[in-house]
Design an enzyme around this catalytic site. Structure first.
Site, PDB file in Angstrom:
ATOM      1  N   HIS A 165      -3.877  -4.902  -0.282  1.00 45.15           N
ATOM      2  CA  HIS A 165      -3.511  -5.277   1.026  1.00 45.15           C
ATOM      3  C   HIS A 165      -3.565  -7.110   0.980  1.00 45.15           C
ATOM      4  O   HIS A 165      -4.683  -7.449   1.199  1.00 45.15           O
ATOM      5  CB  HIS A 165      -4.494  -5.006   2.297  1.00 45.15           C
ATOM      6  N   GLU A 203      -2.537  -8.925   3.014  1.00 49.64           N
ATOM      7  CA  GLU A 203      -3.006  -9.635   4.636  1.00 49.64           C
ATOM      8  C   GLU A 203      -4.533  -9.460   4.982  1.00 49.64           C
ATOM      9  O   GLU A 203      -4.971 -10.026   5.870  1.00 49.64           O
ATOM     10  CB  GLU A 203      -2.162  -8.817   5.491  1.00 49.64           C
ATOM     11  N   CYS A 212       0.696  -1.227   0.096  1.00 51.81           N
ATOM     12  CA  CYS A 212      -0.044   0.266   0.035  1.00 51.81           C
ATOM     13  C   CYS A 212       0.889   1.341  -0.103  1.00 51.81           C
ATOM     14  O   CYS A 212       1.637   1.530  -0.898  1.00 51.81           O
ATOM     15  CB  CYS A 212      -1.144   0.052   0.919  1.00 51.81           C
TER      16      CYS A 212
END
Lengths: 251, 193
Positions: free
Chosen positions: B175, B177, B77
Protein backbone atom coordinates in the site's frame (compact mmCIF):
# COMPACT_ATOMS: atom_id res chain seq x y z
CA UNK A 1 11.82 -9.89 5.56
CA UNK A 2 8.65 -9.06 7.43
CA UNK A 3 9.51 -6.86 10.39
CA UNK A 4 8.20 -6.74 13.94
CA UNK A 5 5.91 -3.78 14.44
CA UNK A 6 6.00 -1.08 17.11
CA UNK A 7 2.54 0.31 17.69
CA UNK A 8 1.85 3.32 19.89
CA UNK A 9 -1.67 3.14 21.22
CA UNK A 10 -3.66 6.28 21.73
CA UNK A 11 -6.41 5.73 24.24
CA UNK A 12 -9.05 8.32 23.47
CA UNK A 13 -11.58 9.79 25.84
CA UNK A 14 -13.62 12.85 24.90
CA UNK A 15 -11.28 13.50 21.99
CA UNK A 16 -8.11 13.57 24.11
CA UNK A 17 -5.40 10.97 24.57
CA UNK A 18 -5.40 9.37 27.98
CA UNK A 19 -3.67 6.42 29.55
CA UNK A 20 -5.02 4.54 32.51
CA UNK A 21 -3.06 2.60 35.05
CA UNK A 22 -4.75 -0.78 35.32
CA UNK A 23 -7.60 0.74 33.31
CA UNK A 24 -8.76 3.04 36.09
CA UNK A 25 -6.71 6.18 36.84
CA UNK A 26 -6.62 8.41 33.77
CA UNK A 27 -4.09 11.10 32.90
CA UNK A 28 -4.30 13.55 30.01
CA UNK A 29 -1.57 12.97 27.42
CA UNK A 30 -2.36 15.29 24.56
CA UNK A 31 -4.02 15.83 21.20
CA UNK A 32 -4.41 12.55 19.28
CA UNK A 33 -3.83 13.90 15.77
CA UNK A 34 -0.69 15.76 16.85
CA UNK A 35 0.61 12.68 18.63
CA UNK A 36 -0.25 10.42 15.70
CA UNK A 37 1.69 12.60 13.28
CA UNK A 38 4.64 12.73 15.66
CA UNK A 39 4.73 8.95 16.02
CA UNK A 40 4.55 8.41 12.26
CA UNK A 41 7.45 10.80 11.84
CA UNK A 42 9.48 9.02 14.53
CA UNK A 43 9.14 5.62 12.88
CA UNK A 44 6.07 4.02 14.42
CA UNK A 45 4.93 1.16 12.18
CA UNK A 46 1.25 1.48 12.90
CA UNK A 47 -1.09 3.26 15.28
CA UNK A 48 -4.04 2.13 17.32
CA UNK A 49 -6.80 4.44 18.52
CA UNK A 50 -8.97 2.98 21.24
CA UNK A 51 -11.95 4.97 22.40
CA UNK A 52 -11.88 3.59 25.92
CA UNK A 53 -15.09 5.27 26.97
CA UNK A 54 -17.06 4.07 23.98
CA UNK A 55 -18.34 0.69 25.08
CA UNK A 56 -19.34 2.03 28.46
CA UNK A 57 -21.07 5.11 27.13
CA UNK A 58 -22.37 3.60 23.87
CA UNK A 59 -20.68 6.38 21.98
CA UNK A 60 -19.78 6.24 18.29
CA UNK A 61 -18.18 9.56 17.57
CA UNK A 62 -14.81 8.48 16.31
CA UNK A 63 -15.42 9.13 12.63
CA UNK A 64 -14.43 12.77 12.71
CA UNK A 65 -11.20 11.99 14.50
CA UNK A 66 -10.49 9.14 12.06
CA UNK A 67 -10.91 11.48 9.13
CA UNK A 68 -8.50 14.00 10.65
CA UNK A 69 -5.92 11.31 11.35
CA UNK A 70 -6.18 9.75 7.87
CA UNK A 71 -5.67 13.15 6.33
CA UNK A 72 -2.43 13.74 8.19
CA UNK A 73 -0.82 10.36 8.79
CA UNK A 74 0.93 8.19 6.19
CA UNK A 75 1.08 4.91 8.11
CA UNK A 76 -1.72 2.43 8.83
CA UNK A 77 -3.97 2.77 11.82
CA UNK A 78 -6.58 0.74 13.64
CA UNK A 79 -9.62 2.11 15.41
CA UNK A 80 -11.48 0.44 18.24
CA UNK A 81 -13.87 1.10 21.06
CA UNK A 82 -17.62 0.64 21.07
CA UNK A 83 -17.76 -0.86 17.59
CA UNK A 84 -20.67 -3.24 17.45
CA UNK A 85 -22.11 -3.40 13.94
CA UNK A 86 -21.33 -3.76 10.25
CA UNK A 87 -22.45 -0.15 9.80
CA UNK A 88 -20.02 1.14 12.46
CA UNK A 89 -17.15 -0.62 10.71
CA UNK A 90 -18.19 0.54 7.25
CA UNK A 91 -18.28 4.12 8.44
CA UNK A 92 -14.84 4.01 10.09
CA UNK A 93 -13.21 2.35 7.07
CA UNK A 94 -14.84 4.90 4.81
CA UNK A 95 -13.34 7.70 6.90
CA UNK A 96 -9.89 6.25 6.32
CA UNK A 97 -9.25 3.71 9.08
CA UNK A 98 -7.23 0.75 7.80
CA UNK A 99 -8.47 -1.70 10.37
CA UNK A 100 -11.01 -1.83 13.13
CA UNK A 101 -10.72 -3.59 16.41
CA UNK A 102 -13.69 -5.16 18.14
CA UNK A 103 -13.74 -6.50 21.66
CA UNK A 104 -16.85 -6.79 23.86
CA UNK A 105 -19.20 -6.89 20.88
CA UNK A 106 -17.39 -9.95 19.50
CA UNK A 107 -17.82 -11.82 22.77
CA UNK A 108 -21.49 -10.89 23.00
CA UNK A 109 -22.10 -11.77 19.36
CA UNK A 110 -19.29 -13.93 17.89
CA UNK A 111 -21.15 -14.11 14.57
CA UNK A 112 -20.29 -10.42 14.14
CA UNK A 113 -16.69 -11.47 13.35
CA UNK A 114 -17.90 -13.65 10.46
CA UNK A 115 -20.16 -10.90 9.16
CA UNK A 116 -17.40 -8.29 9.22
CA UNK A 117 -14.91 -10.63 7.58
CA UNK A 118 -17.39 -11.52 4.83
CA UNK A 119 -18.11 -7.87 4.17
CA UNK A 120 -14.69 -6.22 4.58
CA UNK A 121 -12.12 -9.04 4.54
CA UNK A 122 -9.94 -10.58 7.27
CA UNK A 123 -7.18 -8.06 6.73
CA UNK A 124 -9.04 -5.23 8.42
CA UNK A 125 -10.66 -7.07 11.33
CA UNK A 126 -8.68 -7.13 14.57
CA UNK A 127 -10.18 -8.78 17.63
CA UNK A 128 -8.94 -7.29 20.88
CA UNK A 129 -8.96 -9.55 23.91
CA UNK A 130 -8.46 -8.29 27.47
CA UNK A 131 -7.68 -11.09 29.88
CA UNK A 132 -6.67 -11.57 33.46
CA UNK A 133 -5.27 -14.58 35.30
CA UNK A 134 -7.83 -15.95 37.76
CA UNK A 135 -7.13 -19.18 39.65
CA UNK A 136 -4.30 -19.95 37.28
CA UNK A 137 -6.49 -19.53 34.22
CA UNK A 138 -6.57 -16.66 31.74
CA UNK A 139 -10.14 -15.32 31.73
CA UNK A 140 -11.48 -12.92 29.11
CA UNK A 141 -12.82 -9.59 30.45
CA UNK A 142 -15.15 -7.06 28.85
CA UNK A 143 -16.07 -3.38 28.93
CA UNK A 144 -12.53 -2.10 29.37
CA UNK A 145 -11.78 -4.87 31.82
CA UNK A 146 -14.68 -4.17 34.15
CA UNK A 147 -16.76 -7.28 33.49
CA UNK A 148 -15.36 -10.78 33.87
CA UNK A 149 -16.50 -13.75 31.81
CA UNK A 150 -16.03 -17.49 31.99
CA UNK A 151 -14.32 -17.51 28.58
CA UNK A 152 -10.84 -18.96 28.46
CA UNK A 153 -8.33 -16.76 26.60
CA UNK A 154 -6.90 -19.53 24.41
CA UNK A 155 -10.24 -21.10 23.53
CA UNK A 156 -11.68 -17.72 22.61
CA UNK A 157 -8.60 -16.75 20.60
CA UNK A 158 -8.88 -19.98 18.60
CA UNK A 159 -12.54 -19.30 17.90
CA UNK A 160 -11.73 -15.76 16.82
CA UNK A 161 -9.19 -17.11 14.34
CA UNK A 162 -11.61 -19.72 13.02
CA UNK A 163 -14.24 -17.05 12.47
CA UNK A 164 -11.79 -15.27 10.21
CA UNK A 165 -10.25 -12.39 12.20
CA UNK A 166 -7.00 -11.18 10.68
CA UNK A 167 -5.20 -10.36 13.89
CA UNK A 168 -5.46 -10.57 17.67
CA UNK A 169 -4.58 -7.77 20.04
CA UNK A 170 -4.04 -9.38 23.42
CA UNK A 171 -3.91 -7.16 26.51
CA UNK A 172 -2.93 -8.69 29.80
CA UNK A 173 -4.80 -6.76 32.47
CA UNK A 174 -2.38 -8.12 35.04
CA UNK A 175 0.48 -6.42 33.22
CA UNK A 176 -1.22 -3.31 31.83
CA UNK A 177 0.10 -0.12 33.39
CA UNK A 178 2.62 -1.94 35.59
CA UNK A 179 5.65 -1.37 33.34
CA UNK A 180 6.92 -4.77 34.40
CA UNK A 181 6.97 -6.39 30.96
CA UNK A 182 4.50 -8.16 28.68
CA UNK A 183 2.68 -11.44 29.41
CA UNK A 184 5.19 -13.41 27.39
CA UNK A 185 4.26 -16.98 28.20
CA UNK A 186 0.60 -16.44 27.30
CA UNK A 187 1.69 -14.55 24.18
CA UNK A 188 4.04 -17.32 23.08
CA UNK A 189 1.25 -19.87 23.54
CA UNK A 190 -1.13 -17.75 21.43
CA UNK A 191 1.48 -17.19 18.76
CA UNK A 192 2.28 -20.89 18.53
CA UNK A 193 -1.27 -22.20 18.62
CA UNK A 194 -2.66 -19.67 16.16
CA UNK A 195 -1.67 -18.85 12.60
CA UNK A 196 -2.60 -15.15 12.58
CA UNK A 197 -0.47 -12.26 13.84
CA UNK A 198 -0.53 -11.52 17.57
CA UNK A 199 -0.09 -8.02 18.96
CA UNK A 200 1.28 -7.88 22.51
CA UNK A 201 -0.19 -5.25 24.79
CA UNK A 202 0.11 -4.34 28.45
CA UNK A 203 3.22 -3.98 30.55
CA UNK A 204 5.80 -2.14 28.42
CA UNK A 205 8.24 -0.30 30.65
CA UNK A 206 11.67 -0.70 29.09
CA UNK A 207 13.42 -1.53 25.82
CA UNK A 208 14.25 -4.95 27.23
CA UNK A 209 10.53 -5.68 27.59
CA UNK A 210 10.07 -5.20 23.84
CA UNK A 211 13.06 -7.43 23.09
CA UNK A 212 11.59 -10.09 25.39
CA UNK A 213 8.12 -9.99 23.87
CA UNK A 214 9.48 -10.43 20.34
CA UNK A 215 11.80 -13.28 21.36
CA UNK A 216 10.29 -15.21 24.30
CA UNK A 217 6.78 -13.91 23.67
CA UNK A 218 6.96 -14.61 19.90
CA UNK A 219 4.78 -11.54 19.31
CA UNK A 220 4.42 -10.13 15.81
CA UNK A 221 3.87 -6.60 17.06
CA UNK A 222 4.04 -4.78 20.37
CA UNK A 223 1.73 -2.05 21.51
CA UNK A 224 2.34 0.52 24.22
CA UNK A 225 1.00 3.89 25.27
CA UNK A 226 2.40 5.84 28.19
CA UNK A 227 6.06 4.97 27.66
CA UNK A 228 5.73 6.68 24.29
CA UNK A 229 3.39 9.50 25.30
CA UNK A 230 5.59 10.58 28.18
CA UNK A 231 8.76 10.03 26.14
CA UNK A 232 10.17 7.46 28.52
CA UNK A 233 11.08 5.44 25.44
CA UNK A 234 11.85 7.08 22.09
CA UNK A 235 10.62 5.00 19.15
CA UNK A 236 13.75 5.60 17.05
CA UNK A 237 16.04 4.54 19.86
CA UNK A 238 13.83 1.53 20.66
CA UNK A 239 13.92 0.30 17.07
CA UNK A 240 17.67 0.79 16.83
CA UNK A 241 18.14 -1.31 19.95
CA UNK A 242 15.80 -4.00 18.63
CA UNK A 243 17.85 -4.03 15.44
CA UNK A 244 21.06 -4.36 17.47
CA UNK A 245 19.46 -7.38 19.12
CA UNK A 246 18.86 -8.98 15.72
CA UNK A 247 15.11 -8.40 15.76
CA UNK A 248 13.92 -7.44 12.27
CA UNK A 249 12.57 -3.88 12.33
CA UNK A 250 12.02 -1.12 9.81
CA UNK A 251 14.63 1.57 10.41
CA UNK B 1 -3.33 16.39 -14.52
CA UNK B 2 -6.52 14.39 -14.36
CA UNK B 3 -6.30 11.47 -11.98
CA UNK B 4 -9.17 9.05 -11.44
CA UNK B 5 -9.63 6.36 -8.86
CA UNK B 6 -11.85 3.59 -10.17
CA UNK B 7 -14.95 3.38 -8.02
CA UNK B 8 -16.31 -0.10 -7.52
CA UNK B 9 -16.94 0.21 -3.77
CA UNK B 10 -13.66 -1.47 -2.94
CA UNK B 11 -13.01 0.03 0.50
CA UNK B 12 -10.46 2.44 1.92
CA UNK B 13 -10.35 4.88 -0.98
CA UNK B 14 -10.11 7.80 1.41
CA UNK B 15 -6.50 6.94 2.28
CA UNK B 16 -5.45 7.07 -1.36
CA UNK B 17 -7.23 10.40 -1.80
CA UNK B 18 -5.48 11.83 1.25
CA UNK B 19 -2.08 10.49 0.13
CA UNK B 20 -2.54 12.19 -3.25
CA UNK B 21 -3.60 15.38 -1.48
CA UNK B 22 -0.42 15.32 0.58
CA UNK B 23 1.50 15.19 -2.73
CA UNK B 24 -0.46 18.20 -3.97
CA UNK B 25 -2.88 16.33 -6.26
CA UNK B 26 -6.55 15.54 -6.22
CA UNK B 27 -8.28 12.57 -7.77
CA UNK B 28 -11.83 11.92 -8.81
CA UNK B 29 -13.53 8.78 -7.64
CA UNK B 30 -15.62 7.50 -10.55
CA UNK B 31 -17.05 4.51 -12.39
CA UNK B 32 -17.84 6.58 -15.48
CA UNK B 33 -16.23 4.93 -18.54
CA UNK B 34 -15.66 8.22 -20.39
CA UNK B 35 -13.97 9.86 -17.42
CA UNK B 36 -11.77 6.83 -16.87
CA UNK B 37 -10.81 6.60 -20.55
CA UNK B 38 -9.83 10.26 -20.77
CA UNK B 39 -7.90 10.51 -17.48
CA UNK B 40 -4.13 10.98 -17.48
CA UNK B 41 -3.63 8.48 -14.70
CA UNK B 42 -5.88 5.71 -13.42
CA UNK B 43 -5.65 4.20 -9.97
CA UNK B 44 -7.31 0.83 -9.47
CA UNK B 45 -7.58 0.21 -5.72
CA UNK B 46 -8.93 -2.79 -3.91
CA UNK B 47 -9.40 -4.25 -0.48
CA UNK B 48 -11.46 -7.31 0.32
CA UNK B 49 -12.35 -10.51 -1.45
CA UNK B 50 -11.51 -11.26 -5.10
CA UNK B 51 -14.67 -12.90 -6.47
CA UNK B 52 -17.09 -10.32 -5.05
CA UNK B 53 -14.83 -7.50 -6.24
CA UNK B 54 -14.75 -9.03 -9.71
CA UNK B 55 -18.53 -9.28 -9.74
CA UNK B 56 -18.78 -5.57 -8.99
CA UNK B 57 -16.41 -4.80 -11.88
CA UNK B 58 -18.50 -6.93 -14.23
CA UNK B 59 -21.75 -5.32 -13.15
CA UNK B 60 -20.53 -1.97 -14.46
CA UNK B 61 -18.56 -3.22 -17.47
CA UNK B 62 -15.29 -2.09 -15.90
CA UNK B 63 -13.86 -5.56 -16.47
CA UNK B 64 -13.72 -4.97 -20.22
CA UNK B 65 -12.79 -1.30 -19.97
CA UNK B 66 -9.71 -1.59 -17.72
CA UNK B 67 -7.61 -3.94 -19.95
CA UNK B 68 -8.16 -1.55 -22.89
CA UNK B 69 -6.83 1.55 -21.13
CA UNK B 70 -3.83 3.22 -22.77
CA UNK B 71 -2.65 5.61 -20.03
CA UNK B 72 -0.66 4.51 -16.95
CA UNK B 73 -2.83 2.37 -14.66
CA UNK B 74 -1.79 1.50 -11.11
CA UNK B 75 -3.44 -1.44 -9.38
CA UNK B 76 -3.00 -1.50 -5.62
CA UNK B 77 -3.24 -4.65 -3.46
CA UNK B 78 -6.39 -6.52 -4.56
CA UNK B 79 -6.43 -4.20 -7.59
CA UNK B 80 -3.10 -5.68 -8.68
CA UNK B 81 -4.34 -9.22 -8.02
CA UNK B 82 -7.46 -8.67 -10.12
CA UNK B 83 -5.25 -7.55 -13.01
CA UNK B 84 -3.82 -11.09 -13.13
CA UNK B 85 -5.37 -13.93 -15.11
CA UNK B 86 -6.75 -15.93 -12.22
CA UNK B 87 -7.06 -15.94 -8.41
CA UNK B 88 -7.44 -18.95 -6.18
CA UNK B 89 -9.52 -16.71 -3.91
CA UNK B 90 -13.11 -17.59 -4.76
CA UNK B 91 -11.93 -19.27 -8.02
CA UNK B 92 -11.90 -15.92 -9.74
CA UNK B 93 -11.06 -15.25 -13.35
CA UNK B 94 -9.21 -11.93 -13.42
CA UNK B 95 -8.68 -9.21 -16.01
CA UNK B 96 -5.80 -11.14 -17.60
CA UNK B 97 -3.44 -8.20 -17.99
CA UNK B 98 -0.63 -10.02 -16.18
CA UNK B 99 -0.28 -13.73 -16.90
CA UNK B 100 -0.03 -14.69 -13.28
CA UNK B 101 -2.14 -16.86 -11.01
CA UNK B 102 -2.81 -15.58 -7.49
CA UNK B 103 -2.41 -18.23 -4.78
CA UNK B 104 -2.71 -18.34 -0.99
CA UNK B 105 0.27 -18.25 1.37
CA UNK B 106 0.58 -21.80 2.61
CA UNK B 107 4.03 -22.75 3.79
CA UNK B 108 4.49 -22.22 7.49
CA UNK B 109 3.89 -18.49 7.64
CA UNK B 110 1.14 -16.61 9.44
CA UNK B 111 -1.74 -15.58 7.21
CA UNK B 112 -2.48 -12.77 6.50
CA UNK B 113 0.95 -11.22 6.16
CA UNK B 114 0.54 -7.94 8.01
CA UNK B 115 3.24 -5.34 8.33
CA UNK B 116 6.32 -3.86 6.74
CA UNK B 117 8.36 -6.01 4.40
CA UNK B 118 11.27 -5.21 2.12
CA UNK B 119 10.98 -4.84 -1.64
CA UNK B 120 13.90 -6.02 -3.75
CA UNK B 121 14.97 -6.57 -7.38
CA UNK B 122 13.42 -3.22 -8.26
CA UNK B 123 13.20 -2.84 -12.03
CA UNK B 124 10.55 -0.32 -13.01
CA UNK B 125 10.27 3.45 -13.37
CA UNK B 126 7.83 3.17 -10.50
CA UNK B 127 10.82 2.73 -8.18
CA UNK B 128 12.95 5.63 -9.36
CA UNK B 129 14.84 6.86 -6.30
CA UNK B 130 13.50 4.06 -4.11
CA UNK B 131 16.33 2.11 -2.57
CA UNK B 132 16.68 -1.68 -2.77
CA UNK B 133 15.32 -3.34 0.36
CA UNK B 134 13.07 -0.39 1.17
CA UNK B 135 10.18 -1.20 3.50
CA UNK B 136 6.56 -1.09 2.38
CA UNK B 137 3.34 -1.84 4.22
CA UNK B 138 1.52 -5.02 3.21
CA UNK B 139 -1.69 -6.73 4.29
CA UNK B 140 -2.61 -9.80 2.28
CA UNK B 141 -3.33 -13.54 2.38
CA UNK B 142 -2.86 -14.24 -1.33
CA UNK B 143 0.20 -13.49 -3.45
CA UNK B 144 1.39 -13.30 -7.04
CA UNK B 145 4.18 -15.79 -7.79
CA UNK B 146 7.26 -14.47 -9.56
CA UNK B 147 6.56 -14.29 -13.31
CA UNK B 148 7.84 -12.52 -16.42
CA UNK B 149 6.03 -9.29 -15.46
CA UNK B 150 7.62 -9.14 -11.99
CA UNK B 151 9.34 -5.80 -11.32
CA UNK B 152 9.87 -6.17 -7.56
CA UNK B 153 9.89 -9.07 -5.15
CA UNK B 154 9.42 -9.58 -1.42
CA UNK B 155 10.10 -12.61 0.74
CA UNK B 156 7.52 -14.19 3.02
CA UNK B 157 8.30 -17.86 3.36
CA UNK B 158 9.06 -17.69 -0.35
CA UNK B 159 9.93 -15.05 -2.90
CA UNK B 160 6.88 -13.55 -4.60
CA UNK B 161 5.94 -10.58 -6.79
CA UNK B 162 5.39 -7.44 -4.81
CA UNK B 163 5.07 -5.41 -8.02
CA UNK B 164 4.18 -6.24 -11.64
CA UNK B 165 4.40 -4.23 -14.81
CA UNK B 166 3.39 -4.80 -18.40
CA UNK B 167 3.36 -1.87 -20.84
CA UNK B 168 1.20 0.87 -19.27
CA UNK B 169 -0.10 -1.40 -16.51
CA UNK B 170 1.49 -1.32 -13.07
CA UNK B 171 0.51 -3.27 -9.99
CA UNK B 172 1.79 -3.14 -6.43
CA UNK B 173 0.90 -5.57 -3.67
CA UNK B 174 1.94 -3.11 -0.97
CA UNK B 175 0.00 0.00 0.00
CA UNK B 176 1.97 3.03 -1.20
CA UNK B 177 -0.62 5.29 0.42
CA UNK B 178 0.25 3.78 3.80
CA UNK B 179 3.98 3.23 3.37
CA UNK B 180 5.28 6.50 4.77
CA UNK B 181 7.67 8.57 2.63
CA UNK B 182 8.85 5.61 0.55
CA UNK B 183 5.28 4.86 -0.49
CA UNK B 184 4.66 8.49 -1.33
CA UNK B 185 7.69 8.40 -3.63
CA UNK B 186 6.18 5.43 -5.52
CA UNK B 187 2.90 7.32 -5.94
CA UNK B 188 4.80 10.40 -7.07
CA UNK B 189 6.75 8.31 -9.60
CA UNK B 190 3.51 6.91 -10.95
CA UNK B 191 2.04 10.38 -11.36
CA UNK B 192 5.19 11.47 -13.22
CA UNK B 193 5.13 8.57 -15.73
Amino acid sequence: MLTKRIIPCLDIKNGRTVKGVNFIRLRDAGDPVELAARYAEEGADELVFLDISATEEKRKTLSELVLRVAEKVNIPFTVGGGISSVDDVGMLLKCGADKVSINSSAVKNPQLINELVAKFGSQCIVVAIDAKMIDNQWKVHLVGGKVSTELDLFGWAKEVEERGAGEILFTSMDHDGTKNGFANSALAKLSTELNIPIIASGGAGSVQHFIDTFTTGKADAALAASVFHFKEIEIKELKQQLFNNEIPVRL
Amino acid sequence: MKIVIIDYRAGNIQSIQFALNRLGFTAELTDDAEKIKTADKVIFPGVGEASSAMQKLKATGLDTLIPQLKQPVLGICLGMQLMCSYSEEGNTKGLGIFEDTIVKFNHGVKVPQIGWNQITNLSSDLFKGVKENEYMYLVHSYYAPVCKDTVATSFYGLEYSTALQKNNFYGVQFHPEKSSKAGELVLKNFLEL
